[in-house]
Design an enzyme around this catalytic site. Sequence first.
Site, PDB file in Angstrom:
ATOM      1  N   GLU A 118       0.822  -1.218   0.000  1.00 51.61           N
ATOM      2  CA  GLU A 118       0.000   0.000   0.000  1.00 51.61           C
ATOM      3  C   GLU A 118       0.857   1.269   0.000  1.00 51.61           C
ATOM      4  OE1 GLU A 118      -3.098  -0.234  -0.500  1.00 51.61           O
ATOM      5  OE2 GLU A 118      -3.882  -2.049   0.439  1.00 51.61           O
ATOM      6  N   HIS A 141      -3.256   1.858   8.529  1.00 51.08           N
ATOM      7  CA  HIS A 141      -4.299   1.055   7.881  1.00 51.08           C
ATOM      8  C   HIS A 141      -4.415  -0.276   8.617  1.00 51.08           C
ATOM      9  CE1 HIS A 141      -6.504  -1.393   5.129  1.00 51.08           C
ATOM     10  NE2 HIS A 141      -5.452  -2.137   4.831  1.00 51.08           N
ATOM     11  N   HIS A 143      -7.454  -3.773   9.815  1.00 52.49           N
ATOM     12  CA  HIS A 143      -8.625  -4.553   9.416  1.00 52.49           C
ATOM     13  C   HIS A 143      -9.534  -4.880  10.610  1.00 52.49           C
ATOM     14  CE1 HIS A 143      -6.196  -6.429   5.747  1.00 52.49           C
ATOM     15  NE2 HIS A 143      -6.376  -5.111   5.645  1.00 52.49           N
ATOM     16  N   HIS A 213     -12.817  -4.109   3.093  1.00 47.67           N
ATOM     17  CA  HIS A 213     -11.363  -4.285   3.218  1.00 47.67           C
ATOM     18  C   HIS A 213     -10.828  -3.804   4.558  1.00 47.67           C
ATOM     19  CE1 HIS A 213      -7.071  -3.348   1.478  1.00 47.67           C
ATOM     20  NE2 HIS A 213      -7.033  -3.789   2.695  1.00 47.67           N
TER      21      HIS A 213
END
Length: 266
Positions: A118, A141, A143, A213
Amino acid sequence: MVTIRNNDRLMAEIERIAEVAGYLWTKGWAERNGGNISVNLTAFLTEEEKALPALLPAIPLREPVSALSGHIFYVTGTGKRMRYVAKEPLSNGSLIRISPDGKAYEIIAERPIQPTSELPSHLLMHDFLRAKGRDNRVVLHTHPTDLIGMTHCEPFLDSEKITRTLWSMIPECRIIVPKGMGIVPYEIPGTLALAHATIRQLERHDVVFWEKHGILAVGEDIIECFDAIDTLSKSAQIYLYARMAGYEPEGMTDRQLDDLVPAFGL
Ligand code: 13P
Ligand code: ZN
């Protein structure tokens, strides 16, 4: 020999990244290599450290990031596990230096660990925020199961709807995530399309949901980025627990939410 290990301020900052990586794992938000982190550490390096020799030839970027010329970032490695980033951040991530023209980067410490897939998204976000004059240092980032679950429900793929729902579960959510959340419709992970769609949301938000996501937070401090996602996750759990009990949660009223604005100077 120049080594970053003697720089106590820099190492303490890397330790804070490791601390948050540990939280992501213990929260259950970081299955296998799920999630990635980048932090602008330029201000913590001496001129000598900034000039460390590259460990590999320069790697070209698909899009230039001219506002980041010469900046140094810690980035987690692609395929690396957060539970190991927590223990050994410099064996599961690396320091990279953006070239003077912003068109490439070099890995300068401590090992040649290839950055997250990413990275295009992360760097374009740092570039966009810096060009706007925002002193942004962190892109986080991850999840979180509960928040990703909500992005599988069509009504919540609306920024206003999901913001209103999560804000109204506890007062802290309105206070800690004052700009609400942006939504990016599903895109293939690691693509420039995902990066550009995210940047559009950062015009108005510091937290963005990637449909089916994950979640992304930007900010000046990694602990605060984590806190924002953690608070949203708490709200999502309250919402889902109420639904599991068979009720649509009432939520705080508009008036109750609005009253927080002057009370907390939002
Ligand atoms: P990386 O291991 O390349 O960082 O990918 C993890 C991820 O969450 C992709 O969105
Ligand atoms: Zn991801």
